[in-house]
Design a protein around this motif. Sequence first.
Motif, PDB file in Angstrom:
ATOM      1  N   LYS A   4       0.825  -1.210   0.000  1.00  0.00           N
ATOM      2  CA  LYS A   4       0.000   0.000   0.000  1.00  0.00           C
ATOM      3  C   LYS A   4       0.857   1.257   0.000  1.00  0.00           C
ATOM      4  CE  LYS A   4      -4.168  -1.682   2.243  1.00  0.00           C
ATOM      5  NZ  LYS A   4      -5.054  -1.533   3.407  1.00  0.00           N
ATOM      6  N   ARG A   5       1.942   1.234   0.756  1.00  0.00           N
ATOM      7  CA  ARG A   5       2.846   2.397   0.770  1.00  0.00           C
ATOM      8  C   ARG A   5       3.514   2.583  -0.588  1.00  0.00           C
ATOM      9  NH1 ARG A   5       4.827   5.148   5.309  1.00  0.00           N
ATOM     10  NH2 ARG A   5       3.756   4.496   7.175  1.00  0.00           N
ATOM     11  N   GLY A   8       0.963   4.051  -2.815  1.00  0.00           N
ATOM     12  CA  GLY A   8       0.779   5.449  -2.435  1.00  0.00           C
ATOM     13  C   GLY A   8       1.906   6.328  -2.948  1.00  0.00           C
ATOM     14  N   THR A  12       1.568   9.339  -5.644  1.00  0.00           N
ATOM     15  CA  THR A  12       2.100  10.660  -5.338  1.00  0.00           C
ATOM     16  C   THR A  12       2.997  11.161  -6.463  1.00  0.00           C
ATOM     17  OG1 THR A  12       2.012  10.121  -2.991  1.00  0.00           O
ATOM     18  CG2 THR A  12       3.366  11.994  -3.631  1.00  0.00           C
ATOM     19  N   SER A  52      -4.500  11.571  -2.976  1.00  0.00           N
ATOM     20  CA  SER A  52      -4.798  10.186  -2.586  1.00  0.00           C
ATOM     21  C   SER A  52      -3.523   9.419  -2.258  1.00  0.00           C
ATOM     22  CB  SER A  52      -5.588   9.475  -3.673  1.00  0.00           C
ATOM     23  OG  SER A  52      -4.820   9.367  -4.846  1.00  0.00           O
ATOM     24  N   GLY A  53      -2.445   9.693  -2.970  1.00  0.00           N
ATOM     25  CA  GLY A  53      -1.170   9.041  -2.664  1.00  0.00           C
ATOM     26  C   GLY A  53      -0.631   9.456  -1.315  1.00  0.00           C
ATOM     27  N   LEU A  56      -2.765   7.825   1.349  1.00  0.00           N
ATOM     28  CA  LEU A  56      -2.506   6.396   1.463  1.00  0.00           C
ATOM     29  C   LEU A  56      -1.201   6.134   2.205  1.00  0.00           C
ATOM     30  CD1 LEU A  56      -3.773   3.715   0.623  1.00  0.00           C
ATOM     31  CD2 LEU A  56      -2.420   3.809  -1.450  1.00  0.00           C
ATOM     32  N   VAL A  57      -0.186   6.933   1.956  1.00  0.00           N
ATOM     33  CA  VAL A  57       1.087   6.765   2.660  1.00  0.00           C
ATOM     34  C   VAL A  57       0.937   7.114   4.140  1.00  0.00           C
ATOM     35  CG1 VAL A  57       3.439   7.667   2.851  1.00  0.00           C
ATOM     36  CG2 VAL A  57       2.532   7.066   0.625  1.00  0.00           C
TER      37      VAL A  57
END
Length: 64
Positions: A4-5, A8, A12, A52-53, A56-57
């Motif tokens: 997920k990171r 993200g 980004t 959103s990135g 999410l991070v």
Amino acid sequence: MNLKRTFGALLTVLGIVGLIYAAVIFVNASGGAKNIKSLIIYGLLGLVFFLSGINLVRTTKDEA
């Protein structure tokens, strides 16, 4: 590193590229309708991807 990171971070980077491209279009704009449409599209998509990135991070927990 968490998947997920990584996703993200990818979002980004894509958002930053979209915002930079929108800025280039803005600087080189001659006022045509096509330029304004592409400026709005790339700017909004870049902003959405970037935010959103980042979100999410920030919200993904590290699991060690």
